[in-house]
Every structure is written in C-alpha cells, then in structure tokens.
Design a protein around this motif. Structure first.
Motif, mmCIF file in Angstrom:
data_model
loop_
_atom_site.group_PDB
_atom_site.id
_atom_site.type_symbol
_atom_site.label_atom_id
_atom_site.label_comp_id
_atom_site.label_asym_id
_atom_site.label_seq_id
_atom_site.Cartn_x
_atom_site.Cartn_y
_atom_site.Cartn_z
ATOM 1 N N GLU A 291 0.823 -1.193 0.000
ATOM 2 C CA GLU A 291 0.000 0.000 0.000
ATOM 3 C C GLU A 291 0.868 1.259 0.000
ATOM 4 O O GLU A 291 2.029 1.239 0.439
ATOM 5 N N ALA A 292 0.276 2.372 -0.450
ATOM 6 C CA ALA A 292 0.993 3.645 -0.466
ATOM 7 C C ALA A 292 1.379 4.082 0.943
ATOM 8 O O ALA A 292 2.402 4.754 1.137
ATOM 9 N N THR A 293 0.581 3.709 1.933
ATOM 10 C CA THR A 293 0.895 4.068 3.317
ATOM 11 C C THR A 293 2.190 3.417 3.796
ATOM 12 O O THR A 293 2.795 3.869 4.765
ATOM 13 N N GLU A 294 2.647 2.356 3.115
ATOM 14 C CA GLU A 294 3.828 1.614 3.541
ATOM 15 C C GLU A 294 5.108 2.101 2.872
ATOM 16 O O GLU A 294 6.193 1.605 3.185
ATOM 17 N N PHE A 295 4.989 3.043 1.950
ATOM 18 C CA PHE A 295 6.142 3.405 1.130
ATOM 19 C C PHE A 295 7.333 3.846 1.970
ATOM 20 O O PHE A 295 8.468 3.446 1.722
ATOM 21 N N TYR A 296 7.105 4.687 2.967
ATOM 22 C CA TYR A 296 8.217 5.233 3.749
ATOM 23 C C TYR A 296 8.826 4.219 4.716
ATOM 24 O O TYR A 296 9.959 4.401 5.166
ATOM 25 N N SER A 297 8.097 3.167 5.035
ATOM 26 C CA SER A 297 8.570 2.220 6.051
ATOM 27 C C SER A 297 8.925 0.849 5.499
ATOM 28 O O SER A 297 9.604 0.071 6.180
ATOM 29 N N SER A 298 8.497 0.528 4.275
ATOM 30 C CA SER A 298 8.714 -0.809 3.728
ATOM 31 C C SER A 298 10.178 -1.018 3.350
ATOM 32 O O SER A 298 10.726 -0.305 2.508
ATOM 33 N N GLU A 299 10.806 -2.019 3.948
ATOM 34 C CA GLU A 299 12.202 -2.338 3.622
ATOM 35 C C GLU A 299 12.307 -2.923 2.219
ATOM 36 O O GLU A 299 13.296 -2.683 1.507
ATOM 37 N N GLU A 300 11.303 -3.676 1.810
ATOM 38 C CA GLU A 300 11.317 -4.242 0.457
ATOM 39 C C GLU A 300 11.286 -3.131 -0.586
ATOM 40 O O GLU A 300 12.053 -3.151 -1.556
ATOM 41 N N MET A 301 10.424 -2.146 -0.381
ATOM 42 C CA MET A 301 10.372 -1.019 -1.318
ATOM 43 C C MET A 301 11.680 -0.235 -1.303
ATOM 44 O O MET A 301 12.133 0.251 -2.340
ATOM 45 N N TRP A 302 12.298 -0.114 -0.120
ATOM 46 C CA TRP A 302 13.557 0.634 -0.047
ATOM 47 C C TRP A 302 14.663 -0.053 -0.850
ATOM 48 O O TRP A 302 15.475 0.614 -1.497
ATOM 49 N N GLN A 303 14.686 -1.389 -0.832
ATOM 50 C CA GLN A 303 15.714 -2.093 -1.589
ATOM 51 C C GLN A 303 15.602 -1.779 -3.076
ATOM 52 O O GLN A 303 16.623 -1.613 -3.762
ATOM 53 N N TYR A 304 14.387 -1.685 -3.561
ATOM 54 C CA TYR A 304 14.197 -1.287 -4.965
ATOM 55 C C TYR A 304 14.547 0.184 -5.170
ATOM 56 O O TYR A 304 15.103 0.562 -6.211
ATOM 57 N N GLN A 305 14.213 1.018 -4.200
ATOM 58 C CA GLN A 305 14.530 2.438 -4.328
ATOM 59 C C GLN A 305 16.031 2.665 -4.485
ATOM 60 O O GLN A 305 16.460 3.485 -5.301
ATOM 61 N N GLU A 306 16.831 1.984 -3.704
ATOM 62 C CA GLU A 306 18.279 2.169 -3.792
ATOM 63 C C GLU A 306 18.780 1.923 -5.212
ATOM 64 O O GLU A 306 19.628 2.671 -5.724
ATOM 65 N N LYS A 307 18.248 0.896 -5.856
ATOM 66 C CA LYS A 307 18.667 0.588 -7.225
ATOM 67 C C LYS A 307 18.159 1.643 -8.205
ATOM 68 O O LYS A 307 18.859 1.991 -9.166
ATOM 69 N N LEU A 308 16.952 2.151 -7.954
ATOM 70 C CA LEU A 308 16.419 3.224 -8.796
ATOM 71 C C LEU A 308 17.290 4.468 -8.693
ATOM 72 O O LEU A 308 17.635 5.082 -9.712
ATOM 73 N N TYR A 309 17.655 4.867 -7.497
ATOM 74 C CA TYR A 309 18.454 6.077 -7.309
ATOM 75 C C TYR A 309 19.851 5.904 -7.908
ATOM 76 O O TYR A 309 20.403 6.831 -8.505
ATOM 77 N N ARG A 310 20.416 4.720 -7.745
ATOM 78 C CA ARG A 310 21.718 4.438 -8.373
ATOM 79 C C ARG A 310 21.614 4.616 -9.879
ATOM 80 O O ARG A 310 22.513 5.199 -10.515
#
Length: 773
Positions: A291-310
C-alpha cells in the motif's frame, strides 16, 4: 602455297585432339581442387564463427567504444560497451554490475556506475580536470568479475562550469557550479510537456532552471515519457526506456541553452492513493508490493529504491545541465504522511538524502517540500537537506513573503528556496514576489507554478531581475536587514468591489480540486466578461468522482485588510446542457477565506443550495461570525491579512459519468454600514547588507515611491553610494540620480527615492566607500 600445305595430316589431327582432351581434363581437375578448397575455407569459416560465438557467450567486456578520445572539461565522456553474459534483469546491479574507475591527472579516483538504457550498456562521466585520464572498466556478474585493460582519454579546457553544488563558507547561502562559479537561480516550474520553443521563451527572459517531474503527465517528445521511470508498466526493478530517453533529451536541450534541471524524484501524487489529493499510486511500480501508506517504512520497497536512485545518478548525474535532486514534492500530499506515520516519512527523508550524498559523485544538492499552506513548515527537511525549500501558496503579499523567508533564514544556514508559488497570471503579484525574494536572501527567484501561467509581462520582470543580479558578487557574505515601515491612513468606500478587470489574472482553479479538471485530468481554463463592477468570471467544473466531489475557484484580493467591513457578498451561477435541475439542486456553494494564509470555509449548514440557470447570492458575516465557520472560528484580528478568497462548490454524491458544469462568479464585494478608515503601510523595504556591496528593494502599497524616505536602522557608520534601478524597465538611474548616503549618529541609514520616480517600487545597490574603511 599449294593446297596440300593448308591441310592437317592424320597425325596432326590426332595430336590436337589429344591436347584438347588433356586441357579439358586439367580444367576439370582444377575446378575440383577449387571446389574442394572452397569447401574447406567455408568449413574453416564456420569453425571460426562457432569459435567466436562460443567465445562471445563467455561473460565479459568484449568491446569499448568512446564517444571521443578528447573531451572538454565538464563535458560528457560516454562509453558504449559490448558486454556478454546471461542475466534475467539487466537493470539489476545484483545480477550485472557495470562500472569504471576513473583516475584524474592529479590522482583522484572516481568510481562511476554504468547502466543499461534498454538497448545498450553505457557509462557516462563528466571530468573536471584538464589532462590525461586513465579508466578501467569492470563487470561483476554471478559468474565472476571481469576487467578490461586500462585505457586513456584527454580533457581540454572548456567554457563550461559543470552541474550545481552548494559551496562552502559564506557563499553557502547560494548555489554554485562545480568549478565554484556562483549561480543565482531564475527558475520556473515546467513539470511536463517541455518543448524547445518553451525553453527558448524562458531562456530569452533570463530563466536558467526548470523543475521537471518524474511523473505521469508528460506527453511531448520521445513518446512523451508518460510513465514514471519505474512504473506499473515496467514492474519493480525495471525502468521505462521512453522516460529515460525523455530525460536524456531534456538534459541535451538544457545543455544547449546553458540551463539547469531540478529533477523531482517523487511527485506527491505518485505516492498517493486514498487521500483527497491527486493520486497515481496505481501507476507506481511499488503498488504491486504493498500500500501507499507503507512506502516510507517498507524495507522491500527501499531495496528497490536504492537501485532506482543508483540508476538515476549513473544515467543523468554527469550532465552539466543537472542541478538539484528534488527528493519529494509536497510530502503531506502522500498517503504515507497523512494515513501512515509522518515520523517514518522523516526517517525516510534522512535515509534518501544520505543515499544521494554518499553515492552521487558530483554531489548535486538535495531538497524536498511540503505543500504551500501556512502550517506546512517542515523543519526536519530544512535541517536535513542541502536546500531549505518551502512552498508558499498561502499568502503572496510581499510582507508575508518576506516574513516567511526570514523565518528560515534565522534557523538554517543554507540556500533558501521557494520551490512552488503563484499559480496565477498576475504580473504585479509575480513582480513583487521575485523582488521580495531577492531582497530577503533567496538563492534564486521564487519558482512560479507553472510555465503556462507566465505571460510576457511576467517574463519581462524575470529578465530585469536577472539583469540586476548578474553583477552581484554572491560569494560576499550578507545578512538581511528590514527597513522601518512608514504608515498612513486611507478612507475606504462603504462598498468595496473585490473583483475588477485588472485583478482577474490573480484568479485560478487549483489543480488539487477534483472537479476543476476534465476527464483527461487537465485543469479547466478561466475566462471573463464585463469590466469593473460588471466583471464576471467564467469556469467549468466536472463533478464526476462517483462520490464526494468538489471544485474551488479562488483569487488574491487587491485589498488584504478587511477589518473595517461587516459583510462579504458574492453571487454564483451554474448551468450547462448536461446539468439537470435535480443535479444542480445537489450542488452546494460556500465561501472560502485564507486569513493570514489559513484555510477557512463556511460550515455546511451555511452553504447555499444552487439552482440551474439562476444566480444565488451568498452573504458572509465578517463581524460576530461565531458558528459560521467550519472547525475553527475566524478571529477578528485575522481580518487584517486576507491572502485569498474564493468559493467552494461541492456535492456529497456525484455521477461518475457526469458532464461539465458552467460556473460563473460575480459581485464579490465588501460591505460596511459606514465607510471605514484603514491604517496601511505606506512604504516598506528590505536589503541584503554586505561589507562592500549591499542590494535591496523598496515598495509602496498605496502610492508612487518617488520622493519617499526609507530608514534602515542599525546600519553602521560607513557611508555609501546609492544606485537606483527601475525593476519594471530594467534601467539604472543616470549618474545625476546617484546619491551619497551618510548614516546618522545612531547608525541609521536613510535613503530617499528619486523625486521624479513614478512607480510604486524600486531596487537599489549600495557601494561602501573604501576610504571610510
């Protein structure tokens, strides 16, 4: 010769026949040998091709092609690589990690990541030192690590300065290029639909930076790049080639024009789903993860974010047109903030800032924002990020603008920014906001929303402001100084019309209100008819959410102090071929005020029921209004500063297939039983005081500034030479209008505007006399 001499003997004929047969046999043998050799050559070729294919299947780097062996300083050095290997997702650095180690002539090492653009493997780098560079490319896959032999290229001096950074020391209140050259921003929000002609229009006015969104609305160029870079079309961990190409294209256009990009990584709507804001979470790749409410706290989403930012850093960080990482725009317009945990959003902001700080080798600055209401003050972001960006839609009056800037100046020693403001097409309002920003220390002009709201008069004001700042040494440390305001009284009429032809351009349909947009999500345009007291604003709205729907029509009043009046009146009209009488009767209208920038709307019980084809008048009590307003009362002292006024139209239940409704507004006026007398600021002024050079701006709400005196207290003891600048015409006053100003015994500095100056505001530069020390 006798006839017998022309005839062959039998022996001769036998000899010739035998010779011919030998020749034929020889030719056949030669042909057979040639055919045999050809077959053998083809077999060898087949063996070679098979060997090459087998070799090519071995993971590794089998070729490197540089765009040039010699590039200019801060220009793009690009490598195209022939990379072999097998992987499921070429975008995933956990599967295939491509990069290079660049070593400068001075020995500094740069680790630069490569990337896959959907067609090719690339490495992009922008060198900053002149001379010979060495680079070694590496590839890491699940089968091992592969390195190519070291290669070289040469860097020559160029006229370019590189991307943007935040300099150290006293000049850290402003931005600078990589080579240290100061940068004063003349920005404009151009979040989608960017064209070369649009950029040319901005560039001609001195504009040097645009805000562009990694969003869903771009329908121009390279297929538009309509999706987010990582969208529900690509899925998590994969990137949209059209969006990537679109940003490449924009950076190329900006480089050609010497302009910069503020790149918005996360527009608020990309992280919104269930709140009453624009919401496109369903188009976000991470919507498949939670859910969108989980974006800031989800570790799974963060792992994808790191690759996106790279990926973003690898693909675009090199560009000399790349300016700022705008990490999140309007965080309080996301589900994770409103419906989730705001503290987690703060933690996420710290984390994403740290990622860009640690992984962007060019160290472009970061910023982020809340929405532009008065209460939207995001102290954690101002403390954490490189630039303190606060939007301001709540009050565009120059006094409020100055107070808003100074609130941050005192707390954060870093560049101050107004990343969104305006949303109206009023040249006078734009003019005053940009000069307030200059004279109070912003790192650039306030960023107007959006490019389509900038008319030629506004662009002319931008041009003159840029010309004024071009010779100011931003590296000189300065502090803001406000003048002591001059006050006067004025008599107002008993009935004051707030809607006039010359203030119509300050009205708009806010994009956040769902009914203000057509079926394609495009905000309707406003038109007007009549003049003066007969001016009528025309708009369309579409109440078609399938549930609650609302539209808002609002503007900036020419008079902000309403404390002397008793009533506010306005008339509303709705009609349309798709609007039935029954549907019209379900529409309600109420007045909305922004006292001192705060949203106040009438309680539902005081909303008017609208009627198809009929004018309905709303009367709003301004005195003794207890119980009239929803949630919070309107205090009497708040009437001194009304920043905006408007009407809200809404229905509790709407038809998802409904058509548009014609809305008209007229007769917006303040009413008092007796003509009020109002105390007003006759003259205000601000400056950025420096040790050698100071600059500032003087403005009057009421009259021409010519001949007026303005006093800056606690100036000091040194005298100055005063040069005056007409910000409307972009002209410096002649030498005969230059002044020598000597502070008084108490250190107060009095400046007098040239007597024959006929406008309400004027800018100035103060040069300290060196002989006075």
């Amino acid at each position: 010769m006798p006839p017998m001499s022309r005839r062959m003997t039998a022996r001769q004929r036998k000899f010739m026949i035998g010779l011919g047969m030998l020749i034929v046999v020889g030719m056949i043998l030669v042909a057979l040998v040639m055919l045999g050799n050809m077959g053998e050559d083809e077999a060898v070729n087949d063996r070679n091709r098979n060997d090459a294919a087998e070799t090519r299947a071995v993971p590794g780097i089998w070729g490197i092609q540089a765009n040039s062996e010699q590039v200019g300083q801060y220009e793009k050095f690009e490598l195209k690589l022939d990379v072999a290997g097998e992987w499921e997702n070429p975008y995933d650095p956990d599967e295939v990690d491509l990069g290079a180690l660049f070593t400068s002539p001075s020995g500094k090492a740069w680790t630069i990541n490569g990337f896959y653009d959907g067609r090719e493997w690339l490495i992009r780098f922008a060198p900053d030192e002149i001379g010979e560079w060495i680079y070694e490319v590496h590839l890491i896959t699940g089968t091992g690590e592969y390195r190519h032999q070291a290669l070289t290229f040469t860097v020559e001096k160029s006229s370019y300065h590189g991307g943007l950074t935040v300099p150290a020391g006293e000049s850290g209140r402003f931005l600078a290029y990589r080579d240290g050259t100061p940068f004063f921003a003349a920005p404009l929000a151009y979040p989608w639909g960017v064209t070369e002609s649009g950029l040319d229009r901005i560039k001609a006015a001195g504009g040097n930076l645009i805000t562009y969104w990694n969003g869903n609305y771009d329908h121009a160029g390279n297929g538009g790049g309509v999706q987010q870079l990582e969208s529900n079309q690509t899925g998590p961990g994969r990137y949209d080639p059209q969006k990537g190409d679109r940003v490449d294209e924009l950076l190329d256009w900006l480089e050609q024009r010497g302009m910069m990009m503020n790149f918005v990584v996360w527009p608020h709507d990309s992280l919104a789903h269930n709140i009453n804001w624009p919401a496109t979470w369903s188009q976000n790749a991470y919507s498949s993860l939670g859910e969108a409410t989980e974006f800031y706290s989800s570790e799974e989403m963060w792992q994808y974010q790191e690759k996106l930012y790279r990926y973003m850093i690898a693909r675009w960080g090199h560009s000399r047109a790349f300016g700022i990482w705008d990490l999140i725009v309007e965080v309080n317009g996301t589900d994770g903030w409103q419906l989730g945990d705001a503290a987690k959003a703060d933690e996420w902001l710290t984390r994403i800032h740290a990622f860009f700080r640690d992984h962007d080798p060019y160290r472009h600055p970061t910023m982020g924002s809340m929405a532009g209401n008065r209460e939207d003050y995001w102290g954690h972001a101002y403390e954490t990020l490189d630039i303190a960006d606060r939007e301001n839609y709540y009050n565009l009056h120059h006094t409020a603008f100055a107070e808003d800037i100074q609130l941050r100046w005192k707390s954060y020693r870093k560049p101050l920014w107004i990343g969104e403001t305006g949303n109206v097409t009023d040249p006078a309002i734009y003019h005053r906001t940009i000069w307030t920003g200059i004279s109070n220390g912003l790192a650039g002009l306030p960023t107007w929303w959006t490019e389509e709201h900038m008319n030629e008069d506004m662009l002319e004001s931008m041009k003159h402001a840029v010309e004024f700042m071009q010779d100011i040494d931003l590296a000189e440390g300065r502090e803001p100084l406000a003048a002591e305001p001059k006050w006067s009284e004025r008599q107002l009429p008993a009935t004051l019309n707030l809607l006039q032809f010359d203030t119509y351009s300050s009205w708009a349909l806010p994009s956040w209100a769902d009914a203000n947009k057509d079926s394609n999500g495009v905000v309707y345009e406003l038109t007007a008819s009549g003049e003066k007291e007969q001016l009528t604003i025309h708009a369309e709205m579409r109440f078609a959410t399938g549930s609650y729907a609302q539209g808002v029509l609002e503007g900036i009043p020419d008079v902000h102090d309403w404390s002397g009046y008793e009533l506010l009146e306005v008339e509303i009209f709705v009609d349309g071929k798709d609007l039935s009488a029954d549907s019209a009767s379900k529409l309600r209208a109420k007045v909305v005020l922004h006292p001192d920038g705060q949203w106040r709307e009438a309680a539902d019980v005081h909303a008017a029921q609208l009627q198809k084809g009929s004018w309905v008048k709303l009367q709003v009590p301004l005195r003794g209004s207890a119980g009239y307003w929803q949630d919070v009362e309107l205090a009497q002292e708040q009437l001194n500063q009304i920043a905006r006024v408007g009407v809200k139209l809404y229905c509790l239940e709407s038809d998802a297939d409904a058509g548009s409704v014609t809305v008209q507004l007229r007769g917006l006026k303040l009413v008092s039983s007796t003509p009020p007398v109002q105390r007003v600021k006759r003259l205000e002024g601000w400056m950025m005081r420096g040790g050698q050079t100071s600059y500032g701006w003087v403005v009057s709400d009421e009259q021409q500034a010519g001949g007026e005196e303005i006093v800056f207290e606690n100036w000091g003891s040194h005298p100055v030479e005063v040069a005056w600048y007409d910000p409307w015409m972009g002209e410096w006053a002649g030498p005969q209008m230059r002044q020598q100003a000597q502070p008084g015994p108490g250190g107060d500095l009095t400046l007098q505007v040239p007597a024959d100056y006929k406008k309400q505001d004027i800018a100035f530069v103060l040069i300290r006399h060196l002989k006075e020390g």
